[in-house]
Design a protein around this motif. Structure first.
Motif, PDB file in Angstrom:
ATOM      1  N   SER B  77       0.826  -1.211   0.000  1.00 14.52           N
ATOM      2  CA  SER B  77       0.000   0.000   0.000  1.00 14.52           C
ATOM      3  C   SER B  77       0.860   1.261   0.000  1.00 14.52           C
ATOM      4  O   SER B  77       0.373   2.349  -0.280  1.00 14.52           O
ATOM      5  N   ASP B  78       2.158   1.116   0.308  1.00 17.15           N
ATOM      6  CA  ASP B  78       3.072   2.263   0.292  1.00 17.15           C
ATOM      7  C   ASP B  78       3.780   2.421  -1.054  1.00 17.15           C
ATOM      8  O   ASP B  78       4.733   3.203  -1.178  1.00 17.15           O
ATOM      9  N   THR B  79       3.322   1.711  -2.075  1.00 19.84           N
ATOM     10  CA  THR B  79       4.014   1.690  -3.369  1.00 19.84           C
ATOM     11  C   THR B  79       4.227   3.086  -3.961  1.00 19.84           C
ATOM     12  O   THR B  79       5.301   3.401  -4.480  1.00 19.84           O
ATOM     13  N   LYS B  80       3.220   3.938  -3.850  1.00 20.11           N
ATOM     14  CA  LYS B  80       3.346   5.268  -4.457  1.00 20.11           C
ATOM     15  C   LYS B  80       4.451   6.106  -3.821  1.00 20.11           C
ATOM     16  O   LYS B  80       5.044   6.967  -4.484  1.00 20.11           O
ATOM     17  N   THR B  81       4.721   5.876  -2.543  1.00 19.67           N
ATOM     18  CA  THR B  81       5.829   6.576  -1.890  1.00 19.67           C
ATOM     19  C   THR B  81       7.151   6.131  -2.515  1.00 19.67           C
ATOM     20  O   THR B  81       8.019   6.958  -2.833  1.00 19.67           O
ATOM     21  N   HIS B  82       7.308   4.818  -2.707  1.00 20.92           N
ATOM     22  CA  HIS B  82       8.523   4.297  -3.332  1.00 20.92           C
ATOM     23  C   HIS B  82       8.676   4.885  -4.748  1.00 20.92           C
ATOM     24  O   HIS B  82       9.762   5.323  -5.126  1.00 20.92           O
ATOM     25  N   ALA B  83       7.591   4.853  -5.520  1.00 18.40           N
ATOM     26  CA  ALA B  83       7.653   5.335  -6.915  1.00 18.40           C
ATOM     27  C   ALA B  83       8.098   6.793  -6.968  1.00 18.40           C
ATOM     28  O   ALA B  83       8.944   7.177  -7.786  1.00 18.40           O
ATOM     29  N   TYR B  84       7.535   7.595  -6.067  1.00 19.19           N
ATOM     30  CA  TYR B  84       7.873   9.021  -6.061  1.00 19.19           C
ATOM     31  C   TYR B  84       9.359   9.240  -5.761  1.00 19.19           C
ATOM     32  O   TYR B  84      10.017  10.069  -6.396  1.00 19.19           O
ATOM     33  N   LEU B  85       9.880   8.478  -4.799  1.00 17.34           N
ATOM     34  CA  LEU B  85      11.302   8.628  -4.453  1.00 17.34           C
ATOM     35  C   LEU B  85      12.196   8.174  -5.606  1.00 17.34           C
ATOM     36  O   LEU B  85      13.179   8.844  -5.941  1.00 17.34           O
ATOM     37  N   TYR B  86      11.878   7.030  -6.233  1.00 16.41           N
ATOM     38  CA  TYR B  86      12.706   6.559  -7.348  1.00 16.41           C
ATOM     39  C   TYR B  86      12.685   7.559  -8.509  1.00 16.41           C
ATOM     40  O   TYR B  86      13.694   7.769  -9.184  1.00 16.41           O
ATOM     41  N   LYS B  87      11.525   8.153  -8.745  1.00 21.65           N
ATOM     42  CA  LYS B  87      11.359   9.068  -9.862  1.00 21.65           C
ATOM     43  C   LYS B  87      12.200  10.338  -9.676  1.00 21.65           C
ATOM     44  O   LYS B  87      12.793  10.854 -10.635  1.00 21.65           O
ATOM     45  N   HIS B  88      12.253  10.822  -8.428  1.00 20.61           N
ATOM     46  CA  HIS B  88      12.911  12.105  -8.181  1.00 20.61           C
ATOM     47  C   HIS B  88      14.354  11.997  -7.698  1.00 20.61           C
ATOM     48  O   HIS B  88      15.083  12.978  -7.744  1.00 20.61           O
ATOM     49  N   TRP B  89      14.723  10.861  -7.164  1.00 24.34           N
ATOM     50  CA  TRP B  89      16.101  10.667  -6.701  1.00 24.34           C
ATOM     51  C   TRP B  89      16.708   9.559  -7.540  1.00 24.34           C
ATOM     52  O   TRP B  89      16.625   8.369  -7.187  1.00 24.34           O
ATOM     53  N   ASP B  90      17.372   9.918  -8.610  1.00 19.22           N
ATOM     54  CA  ASP B  90      17.780   8.871  -9.555  1.00 19.22           C
ATOM     55  C   ASP B  90      19.053   8.134  -9.150  1.00 19.22           C
ATOM     56  O   ASP B  90      19.511   7.254  -9.876  1.00 19.22           O
ATOM     57  N   LEU B 138      -3.637  17.076   2.320  1.00 21.60           N
ATOM     58  CA  LEU B 138      -2.771  16.111   1.633  1.00 21.60           C
ATOM     59  C   LEU B 138      -3.063  14.690   2.092  1.00 21.60           C
ATOM     60  O   LEU B 138      -2.970  13.732   1.324  1.00 21.60           O
ATOM     61  N   ILE B 139      -3.400  14.553   3.393  1.00 23.86           N
ATOM     62  CA  ILE B 139      -3.742  13.231   3.911  1.00 23.86           C
ATOM     63  C   ILE B 139      -4.990  12.699   3.216  1.00 23.86           C
ATOM     64  O   ILE B 139      -5.071  11.531   2.829  1.00 23.86           O
ATOM     65  N   GLN B 140      -5.984  13.608   3.048  1.00 24.42           N
ATOM     66  CA  GLN B 140      -7.237  13.186   2.422  1.00 24.42           C
ATOM     67  C   GLN B 140      -7.108  13.021   0.911  1.00 24.42           C
ATOM     68  O   GLN B 140      -7.958  12.425   0.271  1.00 24.42           O
ATOM     69  N   GLY B 141      -5.998  13.520   0.351  1.00 20.65           N
ATOM     70  CA  GLY B 141      -5.781  13.385  -1.086  1.00 20.65           C
ATOM     71  C   GLY B 141      -5.055  12.085  -1.410  1.00 20.65           C
ATOM     72  O   GLY B 141      -5.416  11.018  -0.922  1.00 20.65           O
ATOM     73  N   ASN B 142      -4.008  12.217  -2.239  1.00 19.19           N
ATOM     74  CA  ASN B 142      -3.252  11.045  -2.687  1.00 19.19           C
ATOM     75  C   ASN B 142      -2.177  10.749  -1.644  1.00 19.19           C
ATOM     76  O   ASN B 142      -0.993  11.033  -1.834  1.00 19.19           O
ATOM     77  N   TYR B 143      -2.585  10.150  -0.527  1.00 17.92           N
ATOM     78  CA  TYR B 143      -1.784  10.075   0.699  1.00 17.92           C
ATOM     79  C   TYR B 143      -0.381   9.489   0.501  1.00 17.92           C
ATOM     80  O   TYR B 143       0.620  10.096   0.915  1.00 17.92           O
ATOM     81  N   GLU B 144      -0.289   8.334  -0.114  1.00 20.49           N
ATOM     82  CA  GLU B 144       1.027   7.677  -0.215  1.00 20.49           C
ATOM     83  C   GLU B 144       1.933   8.428  -1.197  1.00 20.49           C
ATOM     84  O   GLU B 144       3.144   8.506  -0.974  1.00 20.49           O
ATOM     85  N   HIS B 145       1.356   8.967  -2.256  1.00 18.53           N
ATOM     86  CA  HIS B 145       2.120   9.839  -3.151  1.00 18.53           C
ATOM     87  C   HIS B 145       2.616  11.061  -2.368  1.00 18.53           C
ATOM     88  O   HIS B 145       3.787  11.448  -2.458  1.00 18.53           O
ATOM     89  N   ASN B 146       1.736  11.643  -1.595  1.00 16.39           N
ATOM     90  CA  ASN B 146       2.095  12.840  -0.830  1.00 16.39           C
ATOM     91  C   ASN B 146       3.127  12.560   0.264  1.00 16.39           C
ATOM     92  O   ASN B 146       3.848  13.460   0.688  1.00 16.39           O
ATOM     93  N   THR B 147       3.215  11.305   0.706  1.00 18.01           N
ATOM     94  CA  THR B 147       4.276  10.950   1.657  1.00 18.01           C
ATOM     95  C   THR B 147       5.634  11.101   0.976  1.00 18.01           C
ATOM     96  O   THR B 147       6.611  11.544   1.591  1.00 18.01           O
ATOM     97  N   GLY B 148       5.694  10.767  -0.279  1.00 18.52           N
ATOM     98  CA  GLY B 148       6.915  10.994  -1.048  1.00 18.52           C
ATOM     99  C   GLY B 148       7.220  12.485  -1.162  1.00 18.52           C
ATOM    100  O   GLY B 148       8.361  12.921  -0.964  1.00 18.52           O
ATOM    101  N   VAL B 149       6.181  13.278  -1.472  1.00 13.80           N
ATOM    102  CA  VAL B 149       6.344  14.738  -1.539  1.00 13.80           C
ATOM    103  C   VAL B 149       6.852  15.281  -0.205  1.00 13.80           C
ATOM    104  O   VAL B 149       7.784  16.098  -0.152  1.00 13.80           O
ATOM    105  N   GLN B 150       6.249  14.786   0.876  1.00 10.49           N
ATOM    106  CA  GLN B 150       6.616  15.208   2.231  1.00 10.49           C
ATOM    107  C   GLN B 150       8.109  14.961   2.514  1.00 10.49           C
ATOM    108  O   GLN B 150       8.793  15.799   3.103  1.00 10.49           O
ATOM    109  N   ILE B 151       8.594  13.808   2.065  1.00 10.03           N
ATOM    110  CA  ILE B 151      10.010  13.462   2.287  1.00 10.03           C
ATOM    111  C   ILE B 151      10.909  14.431   1.505  1.00 10.03           C
ATOM    112  O   ILE B 151      11.861  14.994   2.059  1.00 10.03           O
ATOM    113  N   LEU B 152      10.598  14.649   0.236  1.00 12.98           N
ATOM    114  CA  LEU B 152      11.432  15.558  -0.563  1.00 12.98           C
ATOM    115  C   LEU B 152      11.371  16.992  -0.043  1.00 12.98           C
ATOM    116  O   LEU B 152      12.400  17.683   0.018  1.00 12.98           O
TER     117      LEU B 152
END
Lengths: 233, 233, 233, 233
Positions: B77-90, B138-152
């Motif tokens: 369920s945390d897949t979108k967080t992983h995807a966001y990090l891989y996409k932005h941190w090459d 952000l929590i109510q939106g695309n939460y796991e994607h936004n966790t990636g945003v939060q980290i960056l």
């Protein structure tokens, strides 16, 4: 591989593997050495090698001036500290360095471990010293060599004997322990970790806990280490 | 099953099993992924599958836009967080997320982990950042994607480099760690947990414990990671 | 021995053995039961039998009025609490009682476990309730039956649902947990212990740690248990 | 070796090995004895022998005046304490001494362990006593014999019964526990350690935690040990 140092390497290897079995290290955060006084060398763990793949043949033989005598790998990055201690304390036969949890916590707190009970007094009669972090100029200089200097200075400043007190905490870093051989150095590392955990819990339960009184310190130390000791076989 | 991603799945599977062996997870509370930059995909643990029954073939292959490329199971369920990090941190090759006890405790306390000693400085030169919980929208939106945003965002706000600081705490949640491959991401998760426990104990022993001084931070980090590093083989 | 309850006994036996494997009990300090709604009975551990010698055939079959239906041994001394819960909560299929360390510590402190993070919110949306110790007259009466009454009263007083909150602390005693079957009851006992340890550490690190905000509670609970849940397979 | 004491040695050996399996000792920090009332002797662990190499034949047979009756090794340095207890408390069949972590921490804090919950009340109805450190003259005299005197004095001063309270902390030292046989003495040592850890955590969570109320103490003790007990088989 045939070598005059095979037995020394084996002793050093087994002591390093014990660190791991006693839960005193994770990954490569620790190292043990064993000395051969006759040849003026010691055996030490190679740097950064995981315990799961470490072999006796990987152990490196180094002299007291940090020259590699035998071995294909780089010795532990703390090698100069070991060399300095062997050179200046000619009664010790083994040295162990770990990042064991409770020992490190006291080192990071920059506090001596108070002698709260007989588990401690069975092994030494003073608080376990925590050496203050070294001066910036020494850190930027020959750091690992200077860690050895720092240990000897701390013992000198406090009037401690390295034959009685076989352990120290380096402020903000972690513990070093030694003994008549590598096995005993590992034993002292474990005793230090056990005593560090007990002292931590004691302070949490009773922030005003009193130091063990002198008569009990003396009694417990003497029955194990005194002229009339009656502990053991 | 024959697949171009069999090696990637195997790497991902073994790294996930290590989480379990290192006591960083109970039940299914954690996941590790491994990237294949050439194909622009990553392998990740399926959601809610117990480590005892996990098989390499269960691993799911996903691209950086969260599309499943191969696999019969739902990915973490945390897949979108992983995807966001891989996409932005090459530069990163693996990511691990756990609910390890001491790491979570600091995250729940919403505090950065102070750099108290050399165990910490051997791996990074700053405090371990704890990102503030995200905004409700952000929590109510695309939460796991936004966790990636939060980290960056946290790294940007603080001026941190993700190639030096390979770990973060998400406030009230838990740790994410990464590295050049999945193994290294698991290694960093374990280092974080060890450092978190030591820092916890340090604060309990001495609530006024001082941060490690800059000269020691630099010395320990440089000897392992600097241009003239001399740790390891 | 042939019996219509052999499968039920096996389920109960295996769940009890899991308590032990998960480090939730020492000696005989715990018990698990499994219900058979069709026959109106449940299987429960015999009293005071060590896990090392427990066999599936030792499991006792009891009805909801505490009558032994099958078995040669005395059932757990907590049997009446189990019977009361099965009788009044017809959706539950298994119950577990332990003396797990951190759960007991919160029960002895007579404090609810605050919801500090997402590990907690992944399982329930409220603090974990700690029922106040019962009145002396009830202790001196039908104590174990009254423990069941105490649990239901606590849920009624606080407006909690036993299908969402599947765990409770009995003040000064310890935890009970339940679920759709015996396995799930053991799972909830482990989750409670993990959350109890994390909450303990959080309070030690930051005595003013804030409760998890509502949006995060809702998000994490819903993604696992809501109508549009997307966790698991 | 054939001896009338072979069974006694075996019982003593197995109880000592249990100390180790239950994580109550490291290295040689503990000892268990088992009595033979008919012959007026007890079997005890030899001093300073590691559990890994201990054999049943190494166990030493001693009488209540500390004379060695059989065996080639020195008995435990705590032998006189065991002898004194066997001589004055004729209902006990086994004694165990450990340096278990949480038990030692309370002993070092010089505090009784408050009765906070039913885990405690299942075994005894009073706080677990911590005997004050003995006077210097007694320490310098027949120390281990005087430790026995100290234990009996503590029980007399506080009006405790050694058949109900089967454990004590010696201030600044550690726990002694006993029971109807050596197995039960080890069991009580483990119960003490578990209760000590729970009480420690309880105080950390709630420094004002209340003592268990009398009605619950009585209920839990009586259901296990009273005339109408209904726990066990």
């Amino acid at each position: 591989m045939s070598s005059v140092y095979n037995d020394l390497k084996q002793e050093c290897y087994e002591a390093n593997m014990q660190l791991n079995a006693l839960n005193l290290v994770v990954y490569t955060f620790g190292n043990v050495s064993a000395v051969d006084r006759e040849h003026g060398v010691f055996a030490i763990k190679p740097s950064g090698v995981a315990y799961e793949v470490l072999k006796p043949d990987d152990i490196v033989i180094v002299d007291f001036n940090n020259q590699i005598i035998e071995g294909n790998m780089h010795p532990s990055s703390d090698t100069k500290t070991h060399a300095y201690l062997y050179k200046h304390w000619d009664t010790i036969g083994g040295i162990a360095h770990t990042h064991a949890t409770y020992s490190v916590a006291w080192a990071q707190a920059q506090l001596d471990i108070p002698i709260f009970g007989t588990t401690h007094a069975d092994h030494l009669t003073s608080d376990i010293p925590c050496a203050a972090p070294m001066h910036d100029s020494l850190i930027q200089g020959n750091y690992e060599h200077n860690t050895g200097v720092q240990i000897l200075d701390c013992f000198k400043d406090r009037g401690l004997s390295h034959t009685e007190v076989e352990m120290i905490l380096i402020g903000n870093h972690g513990p070093f322990a030694w003994g008549k051989n590598a096995d005993k150095a590992v034993y002292n590392s474990k005793v230090l970790e056990v005593v560090a955990e007990m002292a931590y819990l004691t302070k949490q339960i009773n922030p005003n806990a009193a130091r063990l009184k002198d008569s009990l310190i003396k009694k417990h130390y003497e029955r194990k280490h005194g002229a009339n000791s009656y502990y053991g076989q």
